[in-house]
Scaffold this motif. Structure first.
Motif, PDB file in Angstrom:
ATOM      1  N   ILE A   1      48.132  16.512  15.449  1.00  8.44           N
ATOM      2  CA  ILE A   1      47.000  15.849  15.614  1.00  8.44           C
ATOM      3  C   ILE A   1      47.383  14.547  16.437  1.00  8.44           C
ATOM      4  N   VAL A   2      46.586  14.506  17.456  1.00 11.89           N
ATOM      5  CA  VAL A   2      46.673  13.442  18.329  1.00 11.89           C
ATOM      6  C   VAL A   2      46.642  12.198  18.247  1.00 11.89           C
ATOM      7  N   GLU A   3      45.053  12.863  17.892  1.00  8.12           N
ATOM      8  CA  GLU A   3      43.484  11.551  18.259  1.00  8.12           C
ATOM      9  C   GLU A   3      42.659  12.528  16.722  1.00  8.12           C
ATOM     10  N   LEU A   4      42.065  11.022  16.443  1.00  5.71           N
ATOM     11  CA  LEU A   4      40.781  11.347  15.109  1.00  5.71           C
ATOM     12  C   LEU A   4      39.893  12.334  15.754  1.00  5.71           C
ATOM     13  N   ASP A   5      39.208  12.786  14.971  1.00  2.00           N
ATOM     14  CA  ASP A   5      37.487  13.252  15.022  1.00  2.00           C
ATOM     15  C   ASP A   5      37.827  13.798  13.616  1.00  2.00           C
ATOM     16  N   PRO A   6      36.045  13.712  13.852  1.00  2.00           N
ATOM     17  CA  PRO A   6      35.318  14.214  12.242  1.00  2.00           C
ATOM     18  C   PRO A   6      36.039  14.979  11.576  1.00  2.00           C
ATOM     19  N   ALA A   7      35.929  16.171  11.982  1.00  2.69           N
ATOM     20  CA  ALA A   7      35.968  17.790  11.270  1.00  2.69           C
ATOM     21  C   ALA A   7      37.817  16.862  11.164  1.00  2.69           C
ATOM     22  N   VAL A   8      38.494  16.712  11.089  1.00  7.41           N
ATOM     23  CA  VAL A   8      39.862  16.186  11.165  1.00  7.41           C
ATOM     24  C   VAL A   8      39.524  14.903   9.451  1.00  7.41           C
ATOM     25  N   ILE A   9      38.617  14.233   9.909  1.00  7.79           N
ATOM     26  CA  ILE A   9      39.499  13.104   8.560  1.00  7.79           C
ATOM     27  C   ILE A   9      38.431  14.344   7.588  1.00  7.79           C
ATOM     28  N   ASP A  10      37.411  14.956   7.858  1.00 11.88           N
ATOM     29  CA  ASP A  10      37.072  15.328   6.206  1.00 11.88           C
ATOM     30  C   ASP A  10      37.621  16.280   5.951  1.00 11.88           C
ATOM     31  N   ASP A  11      38.364  16.822   6.706  1.00 14.32           N
ATOM     32  CA  ASP A  11      39.361  17.383   6.156  1.00 14.32           C
ATOM     33  C   ASP A  11      41.237  17.174   5.282  1.00 14.32           C
ATOM     34  N   THR A  12      40.912  16.133   5.533  1.00 15.49           N
ATOM     35  CA  THR A  12      41.922  15.403   5.025  1.00 15.49           C
ATOM     36  C   THR A  12      41.739  13.711   4.173  1.00 15.49           C
ATOM     37  N   LEU A  13      40.984  14.167   3.837  1.00 11.33           N
ATOM     38  CA  LEU A  13      40.310  12.607   3.204  1.00 11.33           C
ATOM     39  C   LEU A  13      40.835  12.225   1.539  1.00 11.33           C
ATOM     40  N   GLY A  14      41.480  13.955   1.240  1.00  7.87           N
ATOM     41  CA  GLY A  14      42.169  14.035   0.318  1.00  7.87           C
ATOM     42  C   GLY A  14      43.127  12.970   0.097  1.00  7.87           C
ATOM     43  N   VAL A  15      44.001  12.740   1.205  1.00 10.11           N
ATOM     44  CA  VAL A  15      45.131  12.273   1.481  1.00 10.11           C
ATOM     45  C   VAL A  15      44.950  10.079   1.854  1.00 10.11           C
TER      46      VAL A  15
ATOM     47  N   GLN B   1      37.280  11.550  -6.406  1.00  9.10           N
ATOM     48  CA  GLN B   1      36.036  12.494  -6.114  1.00  9.10           C
ATOM     49  C   GLN B   1      35.261  12.233  -5.195  1.00  9.10           C
ATOM     50  N   ASP B   2      34.277  10.571  -6.432  1.00 14.08           N
ATOM     51  CA  ASP B   2      33.128  10.400  -5.217  1.00 14.08           C
ATOM     52  C   ASP B   2      33.502   9.057  -4.316  1.00 14.08           C
ATOM     53  N   ASP B   3      34.814   8.961  -4.496  1.00 15.80           N
ATOM     54  CA  ASP B   3      35.059   7.600  -2.909  1.00 15.80           C
ATOM     55  C   ASP B   3      34.641   8.731  -1.690  1.00 15.80           C
ATOM     56  N   ILE B   4      35.677  10.292  -2.515  1.00 16.29           N
ATOM     57  CA  ILE B   4      35.631  11.214  -1.336  1.00 16.29           C
ATOM     58  C   ILE B   4      34.264  12.269  -0.741  1.00 16.29           C
ATOM     59  N   LEU B   5      33.578  12.034  -1.514  1.00 18.58           N
ATOM     60  CA  LEU B   5      31.623  12.347  -1.380  1.00 18.58           C
ATOM     61  C   LEU B   5      31.024  11.830  -0.610  1.00 18.58           C
ATOM     62  N   ARG B   6      31.315  10.255  -0.807  1.00 17.35           N
ATOM     63  CA  ARG B   6      30.280   9.140   0.316  1.00 17.35           C
ATOM     64  C   ARG B   6      31.019   8.461   1.721  1.00 17.35           C
ATOM     65  N   MET B   7      32.188   9.113   1.183  1.00 15.89           N
ATOM     66  CA  MET B   7      32.848   9.086   2.673  1.00 15.89           C
ATOM     67  C   MET B   7      32.953   9.872   3.793  1.00 15.89           C
ATOM     68  N   ARG B   8      32.975  11.333   2.931  1.00 18.57           N
ATOM     69  CA  ARG B   8      32.581  12.964   3.856  1.00 18.57           C
ATOM     70  C   ARG B   8      31.971  12.621   4.588  1.00 18.57           C
ATOM     71  N   GLY B   9      31.561  13.391   5.930  1.00 18.18           N
ATOM     72  CA  GLY B   9      30.683  13.422   6.722  1.00 18.18           C
ATOM     73  C   GLY B   9      30.390  12.669   7.619  1.00 18.18           C
ATOM     74  N   SER B  10      28.660  11.803   7.376  1.00 18.65           N
ATOM     75  CA  SER B  10      28.141  10.591   8.487  1.00 18.65           C
ATOM     76  C   SER B  10      29.035   9.065   8.253  1.00 18.65           C
ATOM     77  N   GLU B  11      29.451   9.010   6.870  1.00 16.58           N
ATOM     78  CA  GLU B  11      29.570   8.283   6.767  1.00 16.58           C
ATOM     79  C   GLU B  11      31.044   7.158   7.630  1.00 16.58           C
ATOM     80  N   ALA B  12      32.089   8.992   6.980  1.00 11.86           N
ATOM     81  CA  ALA B  12      33.077   8.788   8.303  1.00 11.86           C
ATOM     82  C   ALA B  12      33.490   9.065   9.617  1.00 11.86           C
ATOM     83  N   ALA B  13      32.056   9.553   9.854  1.00 10.81           N
ATOM     84  CA  ALA B  13      31.794   9.467  11.446  1.00 10.81           C
ATOM     85  C   ALA B  13      31.397   7.958  11.585  1.00 10.81           C
ATOM     86  N   LYS B  14      30.530   6.937  10.879  1.00  9.28           N
ATOM     87  CA  LYS B  14      30.534   6.222  11.709  1.00  9.28           C
ATOM     88  C   LYS B  14      31.947   5.001  11.104  1.00  9.28           C
ATOM     89  N   VAL B  15      32.834   5.584  10.569  1.00  8.81           N
ATOM     90  CA  VAL B  15      33.542   4.333  10.384  1.00  8.81           C
ATOM     91  C   VAL B  15      34.715   5.089  11.953  1.00  8.81           C
TER      92      VAL B  15
END
Length: 294
Positions: A246-260, A265-279
């Motif tokens: 990966i050379v640049e972040l995008d929403p799909a990559v973030i969702d796939d790697t949030l577990g790192v 799990q509650d934090d991951i569910l809260r951030m995945r999708g629209s919230e991660a895209a907002k950040v």
């Protein structure tokens, strides 16, 4: 010295480490998990050319696990052999089995006695996980760098080890122990220092990705999460993204790697999708797409 071994410290922390070494005082470091407290002890051991003696604390830690215990199995064998040969002098045997050959040295005793004549760096890690009575025993070690063994007397008292005590502050440590130490709160680094840490510890990550990773993690730390990501998670995430080319972040990559980055799990569910895209949108606004590629 710290930067020469890829530890990027701010001036206050570096000053505290310097004073601890010059004054011969234990260094007490508090802060959230993953901010680099344990790493300081490892870096000091490498920089000073000393062995690292680590005591990992946990609930129920006792004297036998932390300092010393007698090798009861070997003592019993010695008693049986003496009885079998008919040469068992009880008084003499009682003295002989409580001598150095039957003593099992644990981290604290090894630290105060020295390892091959060299005082080590003693890391007492996550002291807040141990029970409060264990702190009382530590007072003798941190005051005089000695340990009293009833059968043998006082051990240690020579050149003291370099002592680093860490705590994640899941409970308060007693004032009597803190007074024997130099104290420093290790906080999350600001963006500039975290980028410097990435350059030192993950030099293969490109400048554009490194800037975006740091900005994203800094944004997560402003959210109300159960466990905020530390520097350790920043490094893990950057290395994981590098493995994925990966050379640049995008929403799909973030969702796939949030577990790192996030460990609940509650934090991951809260951030995945629209919230991660907002950040990520905030990151792009701050960092942009035109940062130089490394």
């Amino acid at each position: 010295m710290l930067s020469a071994h890829d530890y990027v410290a701010d001036r206050a922390l570096a000053t505290c480490v310097f004073l601890a070494l010059r004054l011969g005082r234990p260094l007490f470091l508090e802060g959230e998990a993953g901010v680099g407290k344990t790493e300081i002890a490892k870096v000091l051991a490498r920089a000073l050319g000393r062995p690292l003696e680590r005591l990992q604390c946990y609930e129920g830690l006792d004297l036998a696990s932390a300092a010393y215990e007698w090798n009861y199995a070997r003592q019993m064998i010695e008693i049986r052999l003496a009885e079998a040969t008919g040469g068992a002098d009880r008084d003499r045997l009682g003295r002989d089995i409580f001598t150095d050959p039957f003593l099992i040295r644990r981290p604290l005793l090894r630290a105060v006695e020295g390892i091959d004549g060299v005082p080590p760096v003693l890391l007492v890690d996550e002291l807040d996980r141990a029970d409060e009575p264990f702190e009382a025993f530590l007072l003798e070690v941190l005051s005089d760098f000695t340990i009293t063994i009833p059968e043998l007397g006082v051990r240690g008292g020579g050149p003291p080890p370099v002592v680093v005590v860490t705590s994640n502050r899941t409970r308060e440590i007693h004032d009597a122990l803190k007074r024997r130490c130099l104290y420093h709160w290790v906080d999350y680094p600001d963006a500039e220092r975290e980028r410097a840490i990435l350059r030192a510890r993950a030099p293969g990550v490109g400048d554009r990705l490194a800037a975006q990773v740091v900005a994203f993690v800094q944004g997560l730390r402003e959210r109300d999460l159960f466990k905020l990501p530390g520097v350790a998670e920043t490094l893990d995430w950057a290395n994981a993204l590098m493995q994925l080319d990966i050379v640049e972040l995008d929403p799909a990559v973030i969702d796939d790697t949030l577990g790192v980055l996030l460990k609940y799990q509650d934090d991951i569910l809260r951030m995945r999708g629209s919230e991660a895209a907002k950040v990520l949108a905030e990151v792009r606004a701050a960092v942009g797409h035109d940062a130089p590629a490394g």
